[in-house]
Enzyme design. Structure first.
Site, PDB file in Angstrom:
ATOM      1  N   ARG A  37       0.808  -1.234   0.000  1.00  0.00           N
ATOM      2  CA  ARG A  37       0.000   0.000   0.000  1.00  0.00           C
ATOM      3  C   ARG A  37       0.835   1.276   0.000  1.00  0.00           C
ATOM      4  O   ARG A  37       0.574   2.208  -0.744  1.00  0.00           O
ATOM      5  CB  ARG A  37      -0.938   0.016   1.223  1.00  0.00           C
ATOM      6  CG  ARG A  37      -2.002  -1.060   1.179  1.00  0.00           C
ATOM      7  CD  ARG A  37      -2.783  -1.148   2.468  1.00  0.00           C
ATOM      8  NE  ARG A  37      -1.905  -1.321   3.634  1.00  0.00           N
ATOM      9  CZ  ARG A  37      -1.393  -2.503   3.998  1.00  0.00           C
ATOM     10  NH1 ARG A  37      -1.668  -3.589   3.300  1.00  0.00           N
ATOM     11  NH2 ARG A  37      -0.599  -2.597   5.046  1.00  0.00           N
ATOM     12  N   LYS A  44      11.760 -25.124  -6.445  1.00  0.00           N
ATOM     13  CA  LYS A  44      12.949 -25.335  -5.599  1.00  0.00           C
ATOM     14  C   LYS A  44      13.892 -26.350  -6.241  1.00  0.00           C
ATOM     15  O   LYS A  44      15.102 -26.150  -6.269  1.00  0.00           O
ATOM     16  CB  LYS A  44      12.526 -25.808  -4.208  1.00  0.00           C
ATOM     17  CG  LYS A  44      11.904 -24.697  -3.381  1.00  0.00           C
ATOM     18  CD  LYS A  44      11.346 -25.257  -2.083  1.00  0.00           C
ATOM     19  CE  LYS A  44      10.772 -24.138  -1.229  1.00  0.00           C
ATOM     20  NZ  LYS A  44       9.885 -24.651  -0.179  1.00  0.00           N
TER      21      LYS A  44
END
Ligand code: ADP
Ligand code: ASP
Ligand code: MG
Length: 817
Positions: free
Chosen positions: A504, A678
């Site tokens: 924000r 990964k």
């Protein structure tokens, strides 16, 4: 006999004059004293402005003049002036008004009237200083520098004629009182008033010290000596205790404003020691400039200095090669125009010649050169001169540099690591000075980087920009706060969190946020945007900057290349970049190596576990990876370890989400994508150039959940399909097995590389069976670990371990800077 000089800032008001009086008195108790004084602070600037306004018939000149008078009046009122001084001051004020009026009316400010007007400031200050001394019990007399400093004037080129001036000064020796003289002003042989140029009071003082054979010259200013760099630009700069004359000259030549370069010369010739002292802290040691033999000075580098507003003029062309007399014509042409060349570089190929001049002279210089070589340009043997502006010169100065190898290596490597491009370099044959030209916007960063490298070996400032302060990011800030002191004391790293952003808002504090209270500035910060976050980071242009990505956003991951290419380090727990397409992964690695810019992502696999670092070390030391088998999802391990059919699968997934064990979007974990990423990263680190599509998955999710378009829909689908998970569990459990999500990389019998991820039911004799909670395990077979694998096991998910992994990477990145 000693000479004391007080600069403009030392005599800016009545209170400061009191300090000056005390200093003079304490010297006068032991020595015969001659005082040279500048105009009251800022007066010369005001007179210059008045002159400029008057010359274009702008009435504003009266305002500047009034400011000058106000200062004189304020100080006069605090004293009881003698009749003679009162009269003199009134006369000088009247003259000043009349001269400026004349300029206003004629719109002409010739050199004579300009000099006379500018020099009046020193007349006021010296007269009032005498009054102040006498009113405080000293015995002082005023003498006018017009009568002692003589200047020759050949076609506007003024030069102090030292011998006659020194002879005239002899009469001053007969006085027992403190003699006060105005700095800056002088007169021609015919008695026409003139000045010694801006900052010229230092020169006046040095001339008096030489003429009067003073034993010492004290220059009192507003700082405690000559600093290792301009203290306004480098906060960590500190006074240099002693300098040789030559070092002082080189330092002041390139702009250390504290001392006017030629001022050292007359004192230098007579080997008079110069003390630079602080009027406001007279007890501070200050800087002593004297005739140091080289081996007395202990430091290799004494100071850094810089000069702004520089332009480079370059002439290039094959026509220059081997041409006798080219350089002579070049320099003569510029010299005849009276343009000062500040720095020269010529490539050894003789293909180009490049000089630095003040920007105000640049276009004139180019025009002169183009005119001189008009024929060569026309016949295309050389190209017209080019001008590059907005540059600065930075110089590293030190008497001992010539006997120390590696100074330039150290200098240029630290600049390179901070992405500061060097436009030109010149090292004087004295080797007392290495000068180089950089873009003006990089000056602050360059000076601070070099200063840190040469003068603050014990401390390194690292500037962090943190994107994402959710569970992981806020824990990281917490660790940084707790460890700040430790880092400073043990590792000499001064970490500052300069920029913080969530989705924000974002906040920037160039000196670093207070990490006890970062939420407030963030909440009241500007609206967040990753583009502005990066552009602000780049514009701040701070040394040793590191960007930290705690988000899972691809837009953030897409900024790494831009950052690395600008010399900004990247530390990230976001896997997107390293598991993106192979080209991108390789480009980022290359960019990090090319610029030696830190790029660390240990937390991409196994959170804080040292997996990637271990792999890197193995590969770097010549080992090769033969197989990897691993449980790499703390989230899936937690979910399948906790799920036993009593509580719904959906509610356990929710628990994992709130505990910070999953990605913000749990579908990334449960679809197996996270583990795929990964394994892909581990494969690439092991030297296998895989793409994500090369990794096979056996999906375990029911179709509706696998295809859900939102997190809520996904969780609903899990709820609806509880029986699916129940039967997965029952199947495994009935055989005494446990469910684990396993990643594997190995070569099959045909030497084909296989990479898979999927849910497996593992038996009690498996290495995975006892793995609990959010633990990860990695089993690695390599050429060196052939019969017994290398096993890394431990907590592989969760905000705390991820944050501490990030912290480890930040330290590594800081050490690499
Ligand atoms: P004065 O009025 O005493 O002549 P100046 O303003 O000419 O003083 O010079 C002092 C100022 O020079 C300091 O306040 C400082 O800001 C600036 N300065 C620039 N470079 C240096 C340096 N290397 N060491 C000390 N001061 C410097
Ligand atoms: N007053 C003059 C100037 O400001 C000389 C000096 O202060 O040295 O340039
Ligand atoms: Mg000065």
């Amino acid at each position: 006999m000693i000479v004391l000089k007080f600069g403009g800032s030392s005599v800016a008001d009545s209170e400061r004059l009191d300090k000056v009086v005390n200093i003079i008195k304490s010297h006068a108790a032991n020595d015969q004293v001659t005082v040279v004084v500048s105009a009251f602070g800022n007066t010369t600037n005001l007179l210059t402005t008045a002159l400029q306004s008057a010359s274009i018939q702008d009435n504003k000149y009266l305002d500047s003049l009034e400011s000058v008078f106000n200062k004189v009046d304020a100080i006069s009122e605090s004293l009881e002036l003698s009749e003679a001084t009162k009269k003199a001051i009134t006369r000088y004020k009247e003259e000043l008004s009349k001269m400026l009026e004349g300029v206003f009316l004629t719109r002409e400010a010739g050199p004579r009237i300009t000099d006379k007007i500018l020099g009046t400031g020193e007349l006021f200050s010296s007269l009032l200083l005498v009054e102040k001394l006498n009113s405080s019990g000293s015995k002082a007399i005023w003498k006018n520098s017009y009568n002692f400093i003589k200047v020759s004037d050949e076609n506007g080129e003024k030069k102090v004629i030292q011998k006659p001036s020194y002879r005239l000064m002899q009469s001053l020796l007969q006085h027992h009182e403190v003699v006060v003289l105005p700095g800056f002003i002088a007169s021609t042989e015919n008695g026409v008033p003139t000045t010694l140029g801006r900052g010229g009071s230092d020169f006046s003082a040095a001339l008096y010290s030489a003429g009067l054979e003073a034993s010492k010259l004290f220059i009192y200013t507003d700082v405690s000596g000559i600093y290792t760099a301009d203290p306004r630009v480098v906060k960590q700069a500190r006074p240099v205790e002693q300098l040789s004359y030559r070092e002082a000259l080189e330092l002041s030549h390139f702009g250390a404003k504290v001392l006017y370069a030629p001022s050292v010369q007359p004192a230098f010739e007579k080997k008079i020691p110069i003390y630079i002292k602080n009027t406001f802290e007279p007890d501070a040691q200050g800087t002593l400039i004297q005739d140091l033999s080289t081996d007395k000075n202990t430091t290799t580098v004494s100071g850094i200095t810089h000069l702004k507003s520089i332009s480079l003029i370059t002439v290039e062309g094959a026509g220059m090669i081997g041409r006798f007399g080219f350089a002579k014509r070049f320099f003569e042409a510029i010299g005849n125009e009276r343009i000062n060349i500040i720095l020269i570089t010529q490539a050894s190929s003789e293909y180009s010649l490049c000089v630095a001049v003040a920007t105000e002279d640049a276009h004139r210089a180019k025009a002169v050169i183009d005119r001189e070589f008009a024929l060569e340009i026309e016949t295309r043997r050389i190209q017209p001169g080019t001008v590059v502006s907005d540059l600065s010169i930075v110089a590293l100065v030190g008497e001992q540099m010539k006997s120390h190898t590696g100074v330039s290596g150290k200098l240029f490597s630290s600049l390179g690591a901070n992405n500061i491009n060097i436009v030109a370099i010149a090292q004087g044959s004295s080797e007392r000075n290495i000068s180089f030209v950089i873009e003006q916007k990089n000056v602050k960063k360059a000076l601070n980087t070099i200063h840190e490298r040469f003068f603050e070996r014990q401390r390194k400032q690292v500037n962090l920009f943190v994107a994402g302060v959710g569970t992981v990011g806020s824990r990281l800030l917490n660790i940084l706060n707790n460890q700040k002191q430790h880092l400073l004391e043990k590792l000499s790293i001064d970490l500052r969190v300069v920029g913080i952003s969530n989705s924000r808002t974002m906040s920037f504090i160039p000196g670093g946020h207070n990490l006890e209270d970062w939420k407030k500035p963030l909440e009241s910060g500007k609206p967040a945007s990753i583009e502005t976050f990066i552009s602000t980071l780049t514009d701040l242009n701070l040394r040793n900057s590191i960007f930290i990505d705690n988000t899972a956003s691809d837009r953030v991951a897409n900024t790494y290349y831009e950052l690395l290419s600008q010399g900004i380090g990247v530390v990230t727990c976001n896997k997107i970049a390293c598991s993106s397409d192979l080209d991108n992964y390789k480009t980022l690695q290359k960019e990090s190596i090319r610029g030696q810019v830190p790029f660390f992502y240990e937390t991409n696999v196994g959170a804080g576990l040292p997996i990637i670092d271990t792999l890197k070390n193995l590969i770097d030391s010549g080992d090769s990876v033969n197989s990897i088998t691993a449980v790499l999802s703390g989230s899936l391990n937690f979910i399948f370890d906790t799920y036993n059919g009593t509580e719904s699968f959906e509610s356990i997934v929710r628990q994992a989400m709130t505990g910070g064990y999953t990605e913000p979007d749990p579908r990334i974990d449960l679809s197996g994508l996270d583990v795929k990423r990964k394994l892909l990263i581990l494969a690439r680190e092991s030297g296998y150039p895989l793409e994500i599509e090369d990794i096979k998955t056996a999906p375990f999710l029911p179709e509706k959940a696998a295809n859900s378009t939102s997190i809520d829909a996904f969780l609903d689908a899990l709820k609806e399909n509880e029986s699916h998970f129940q039967s997965l569990f029952d199947n495994a459990n009935s055989k005494g097995n446990k469910l684990k999500f396993v990643a594997e990389l190995f070569k099959d019998e045909n030497d084909q590389l296989i990479a898979t991820v999927g849910l497996k039911a593992v038996s009690p004799d498996s290495d995975y069976y006892n793995l609990s909670g959010s633990d990860n395990i990695l089993i690695l077979y390599t050429d060196r670990y052939r019969s017994q694998p290398l096993v890394i096991k431990g907590a592989g998910a969760g905000a705390d371990v991820t944050a501490s992994g990030l912290f480890g990477d930040i330290i590594r990145a800081s050490n690499q800077r």
